[in-house]
Design an enzyme around this catalytic site. Sequence first.
Site, PDB file in Angstrom:
ATOM      1  N   GLY A 180       5.022  -1.209   2.852  1.00 23.02           N
ATOM      2  CA  GLY A 180       4.221  -0.024   2.626  1.00 23.02           C
ATOM      3  C   GLY A 180       5.031   1.257   2.495  1.00 23.02           C
ATOM      4  N   HIS A 213       0.813  -1.213   0.000  1.00 24.98           N
ATOM      5  CA  HIS A 213       0.000   0.000   0.000  1.00 24.98           C
ATOM      6  C   HIS A 213       0.846   1.263   0.000  1.00 24.98           C
ATOM      7  CE1 HIS A 213       0.856   0.902   4.277  1.00 24.98           C
ATOM      8  NE2 HIS A 213       0.882  -0.408   4.418  1.00 24.98           N
ATOM      9  N   ASP A 214       0.382   2.258  -0.746  1.00 18.15           N
ATOM     10  CA  ASP A 214       0.937   3.607  -0.751  1.00 18.15           C
ATOM     11  C   ASP A 214       2.369   3.687  -1.279  1.00 18.15           C
ATOM     12  OD1 ASP A 214      -1.362   5.032   0.640  1.00 18.15           O
ATOM     13  OD2 ASP A 214      -0.838   3.551   2.171  1.00 18.15           O
TER      14      ASP A 214
END
Length: 256
Positions: free
Chosen positions: A138, A120-121
């Site tokens: 992440g 994520h991200d």
Amino acid sequence: MNTISPLAFVHPNAKLGDNNIIGPFCFIDDNTILGDNNNLQNSVTINFGARIGSNNEIFPGASISTKPQDLKFKGEETTCQVGDNNSIRENVTISRGTASKGMTIVGNNNLLMENMHIAHDCLVGNNCIIGNSTKFAGEVTIDDNAIISAAVLTHQFCHIGSLVMIQGGCRFSQDIPPYIIAGKEPTRYAGVNLVGLRRYGFDNELISLIHEAYRLLYNKGVLAEGIEEIKRNLTITPEIQYIIDFVSGSKRGIIR
């Protein structure tokens, strides 16, 4: 006109451009957008929040915009943005963003090899090559033209600079500054990426300047002192300024 296998599922709210090929057993979820001329081979999953550009080839078992593997994720609406001309090989997984940044981004012209993971991200630039089974935790950032070999493990929040070469099997929790080779165990500076820089068009004078910048940087126990040495002694080209900005802005510190 899109070519969609009768064995594929495409949600009625999914937005598809033109000339896409959707193979058998593909799943395209609600709230997804595909551009033109994408080739989804069999058994590709495009999850909620995917935003995929054009001319991408996605191989069997890949899953794009998966739910983040982050316990802080509470179901907020986020996206996974993939650009153009990417080759996304078998069983690649790319998570969508969380409330932290709201999106995961993969740029253009990247080769993502089999079984690698982008959490994520993360922000992946353009023209990167990422090897089999490499994993990014992440909020990792990878600048353009990085080459990251197989089975590399990257700690969350790390920053990988442009035109680096990272040896297979490395694991690290600090940033990898631009233009270098990173390798050995523990992962450390292993010289300037001569082959990569020459392939990219850097001349010998500029490569020598980059080498001298790292010599000055690493000869000092305190990186801030090394940066001051670079500023005092070297011509500040855009490439040298990039090194200075990268090291000065590093939150996790750089490999030594």
